[in-house]
Write a protein that holds these residues in place. Sequence first.
Motif, mmCIF file in Angstrom:
data_model
loop_
_atom_site.group_PDB
_atom_site.id
_atom_site.type_symbol
_atom_site.label_atom_id
_atom_site.label_comp_id
_atom_site.label_asym_id
_atom_site.label_seq_id
_atom_site.Cartn_x
_atom_site.Cartn_y
_atom_site.Cartn_z
ATOM 1 N N LYS A 13 0.831 -1.210 0.000
ATOM 2 C CA LYS A 13 0.000 0.000 0.000
ATOM 3 C C LYS A 13 0.858 1.251 0.000
ATOM 4 C CE LYS A 13 -2.907 2.812 2.982
ATOM 5 N NZ LYS A 13 -3.818 2.884 4.158
ATOM 6 N N TRP A 14 1.888 1.290 0.817
ATOM 7 C CA TRP A 14 2.655 2.517 0.961
ATOM 8 C C TRP A 14 3.589 2.735 -0.224
ATOM 9 C CZ3 TRP A 14 0.196 5.500 3.842
ATOM 10 C CH2 TRP A 14 -0.521 5.003 4.936
ATOM 11 N N VAL A 71 -7.875 8.860 -0.674
ATOM 12 C CA VAL A 71 -8.661 7.623 -0.559
ATOM 13 C C VAL A 71 -7.762 6.439 -0.240
ATOM 14 C CG1 VAL A 71 -10.107 5.987 -1.811
ATOM 15 C CG2 VAL A 71 -10.533 8.433 -2.029
ATOM 16 N N ILE A 72 -6.619 6.314 -0.929
ATOM 17 C CA ILE A 72 -5.771 5.153 -0.654
ATOM 18 C C ILE A 72 -5.156 5.240 0.733
ATOM 19 C CG2 ILE A 72 -3.646 6.101 -1.695
ATOM 20 C CD1 ILE A 72 -3.049 3.269 -2.719
ATOM 21 N N VAL A 73 -4.826 6.435 1.188
ATOM 22 C CA VAL A 73 -4.237 6.589 2.518
ATOM 23 C C VAL A 73 -5.255 6.252 3.606
ATOM 24 C CG1 VAL A 73 -3.332 8.281 4.166
ATOM 25 C CG2 VAL A 73 -2.486 8.265 1.816
ATOM 26 N N ASN A 125 -3.336 -2.093 4.113
ATOM 27 C CA ASN A 125 -2.020 -2.529 3.617
ATOM 28 C C ASN A 125 -2.057 -4.037 3.468
ATOM 29 O OD1 ASN A 125 0.703 -2.202 2.785
ATOM 30 N ND2 ASN A 125 1.374 -2.915 4.791
ATOM 31 N N HIS A 126 -2.666 -4.483 2.385
ATOM 32 C CA HIS A 126 -2.928 -5.907 2.183
ATOM 33 C C HIS A 126 -1.624 -6.679 2.047
ATOM 34 C CE1 HIS A 126 -5.517 -9.241 1.346
ATOM 35 N NE2 HIS A 126 -6.564 -8.453 1.272
ATOM 36 N N ARG A 127 -1.480 -7.724 2.840
ATOM 37 C CA ARG A 127 -0.298 -8.580 2.784
ATOM 38 C C ARG A 127 -0.594 -9.827 1.963
ATOM 39 N NH1 ARG A 127 3.120 -6.624 6.859
ATOM 40 N NH2 ARG A 127 2.311 -4.586 7.442
#
Length: 419
Positions: free
Chosen positions: A94-95, A201-203, A208-210
């Motif tokens: 995600k980051w 939106v993403i933040v 934070n999909h693993r």
Amino acid sequence: MYLTLRDRPGGKSGSKSPSRAAPRIATTVVLLGIVSLLTDVSSEMVSAVLPLYLTAELGLGVLAYGFVDGLYQGVSALLRIGGGYVSDRSNRPKWVATTGYALSALSRVGMLVAHSLGPISAVVTADRLGKGLRTAPRDAIIADSSDPKALGRAFGVHRTLDTIGAAIGPLVAFSMLLLVPGDYNSVWIVSAGFAAVGVAVIVLFVPNHRAKTARTAQNVRQLLREVTGPRLRRPLVAAGLLALFTVGDGFLYLSLQERDHFAAKYFPLLYVGTNIAYLLLAIPFGRLADRIGRTRVFLGGHVALLLVYLFAAGPFTGLSATIVVLALIGTYYAATDGVLPALVTPLVDPQARGSGIAAAQTVVVLARFASSLAFGSLWLLLGSTHALYLVAGLLAVTLAVAVWLLRAVAAAPTTEAAA
């Protein structure tokens, strides 16, 4: 469209689903689609008017546009492998993706002071570096969130939302230029606003999909061994060869405008027509790829591209011919853009999923970069019509080679089967 409150397939739910029910699309996929929708409104506002801005407003030639279009197509390759590798190594996709979205958003502001080829090239480079950084981690999240049997449909749903934004962007740009002709600065400002909302939106909402399986740290040598292994080698070569003969949309639209002499103010609507076709076909083609095979749909998309060249270069004129060309371009994207990562995902170890997807995307964008530079030169030497006929002939030969390269992919063991 089916949504699930669980991000991972197979999670417990309140009631049992019938065994034959279609796998549900994860909420994470939809959220990433919304991020892409907002970002594509922003990026397509710029790309829809960029050919005219460069050639009509700034007075730059077709070769200069070919250089900028080459940057637009190819610069993202510089960070795609890096983005995929950092995502796999850190397990924080995600980051990594967020950083890429933020870089692209900041580049929109740079268009306000870019009034010559050098500064515009720098702004386009920054935007495409952001795209290169975010694409593989984002697609890895989609793959990790989805049922392996429904990867085509999952990517189709994401690309559908993405394409809604791509259709809205040119409409917004067209409307603004229609109300205030020549006010490109307003287009750049509104574009930056949409990109900033996408970053928010993403933040705020995307987890934070693993990966579903535990990742182990891989060094560069292990990474190279994975992405150049026998399972992935033929698809990478086939995708790269086909991309070498993929003419950028801007060139196709300029060719249509040159042929039919329609007003420049209608130019952004060509992007809308393509994106509407893409929007309508992305999910059906994703489902079709899951059912009959992703390689077949991927190759079929390039057959549609071959028809694009023949219709754009042929003696077909008027509104109906233009609509056919736009529909075929949308068909090409619907059959290839989301299908390629769906094709690659089962062939790569889950521990290197982001890197494997990035490898395929990197090969494609590098080939398209070379294609854009070459086609700009061919246009000057031969004219648009003869240049398109030449590329059509080369693509037809390459399709035969790609069929041979990909014929064994469907029968190859996948990582899911191995597990």
